[in-house]
Design an enzyme around this catalytic site. Structure first.
Site, PDB file in Angstrom:
ATOM      1  CB  SER A 106      12.731  47.715 -14.383  1.00 41.36           C
ATOM      2  OG  SER A 106      12.279  48.518 -15.429  1.00 41.36           O
ATOM      3  CG  ASP A 156      15.011  45.079 -21.818  1.00 37.70           C
ATOM      4  OD1 ASP A 156      13.991  45.710 -22.167  1.00 37.70           O
ATOM      5  OD2 ASP A 156      15.495  45.165 -20.677  1.00 37.70           O
ATOM      6  CG  HIS A 187      12.123  45.341 -19.215  1.00 35.67           C
ATOM      7  ND1 HIS A 187      13.327  46.014 -19.236  1.00 35.67           N
ATOM      8  CD2 HIS A 187      11.414  45.900 -18.204  1.00 35.67           C
ATOM      9  CE1 HIS A 187      13.338  46.939 -18.288  1.00 35.67           C
ATOM     10  NE2 HIS A 187      12.193  46.887 -17.638  1.00 35.67           N
TER      11      HIS A 187
HETATM   12  C1  MLT Z   1      12.763  53.666 -16.074  1.00 35.62           C
HETATM   13  O1  MLT Z   1      11.897  54.480 -16.341  1.00 35.62           O
HETATM   14  O2  MLT Z   1      13.391  53.651 -15.019  1.00 35.62           O
HETATM   15  C2  MLT Z   1      13.034  52.642 -17.120  1.00 35.62           C
HETATM   16  O3  MLT Z   1      12.581  53.074 -18.344  1.00 35.62           O
HETATM   17  C3  MLT Z   1      12.467  51.328 -16.808  1.00 35.62           C
HETATM   18  C4  MLT Z   1      11.003  51.359 -16.496  1.00 35.62           C
HETATM   19  O4  MLT Z   1      10.668  51.648 -15.384  1.00 35.62           O
HETATM   20  O5  MLT Z   1      10.174  51.055 -17.363  1.00 35.62           O
END
Ligand code: MLT
Length: 212
Positions: A106, A156, A187
């Protein structure tokens, strides 16, 4: 820049020879402990280097600032990617380890993708789990066949599949050897990610040994 930046991190020495070190990059709200078990399961022999993101969002560590969900502060992305690359370079020199394979989840996958585009050569490969395009207009990068796995989730709610497909295309255009897979998950990380990443890493290790 040559000084090591003050990341909080964990380092677990290698348990055997021949496996690349893994750089473990957690998601929003995680820390340096989060992915150590995953790293061990992915590659039992590898050294593990696991920094904590230095940006806080409502108390939750991240690797760069965002303006809203999926909307990134790209100046900060650029600054933090260089900071991470400096940390990896300096820590590698100090610990005497090779270029790591980044394993990011992520937000950790997004900073890994940005670092590859801004400082190619920092990693020897990258597994990007639930990654998005981190920069709308990255500089042209030469990734010279670097192995990259992108694992996205079909359900996701955070990363649209068009976005991860665009990232795959961007990295292909930069010369990476991209394996792009969409898993029937959301996710969160799943067993399918573990199996896919472990198999991909095995192929990367074999290829590295053959070319050594
Ligand atoms: C981010 O902010 O890098 C992406 O949206 C994924 C997350 O951290 O939720």
């Amino acid at each position: 820049m040559t000084n090591e930046t003050p990341f909080v991190y964990r380092f677990v020495p290698a348990e055997g020879a021949g496996a690349p070190p893994l750089l473990l990059l957690h998601g929003t709200g995680g820390d340096e402990n989060d992915l150590l078990d995953l790293g061990r399961m992915l590659s039992p022999d590898s050294a593990l280097l696991s920094p904590r993101g230095r940006v806080l969002e409502n108390g939750m560590p991240r690797f760069f600032r965002r303006l809203a969900e999926g909307v990134f502060d790209e100046d900060d992305v650029r600054r933090r990617a260089v900071e991470l690359a400096d940390f990896v370079d300096a820590t590698r020199r100090r610990l005497g380890i090779g270029a790591p394979v980044a394993v990011g989840y992520s937000n950790g996958a997004n900073i890994a993708a940005a670092t590859m585009l801004l400082r190619p050569g920092t990693f020897s490969g990258a597994a990007l789990l639930r990654a998005m395009v981190p920069l709308s207009d990255p500089p042209p990068a030469q990734l010279g066949g670097m192995p990259v796995l992108i694992a996205s989730g079909q359900m996701d709610p955070i990363v649209p599949s068009s976005n991860s497909a665009k990232l795959a295309e961007m990295l292909l255009d930069a010369g990476a050897d991209v394996t792009y897979r969409t898993l029937p998950v959301g996710h969160q990380l799943s067993q399918a990610d573990l199996v896919l990443t472990r198999e991909w890493l095995e192929r990367v290790k074999k290829r590295t040994l053959q070319s050594a």
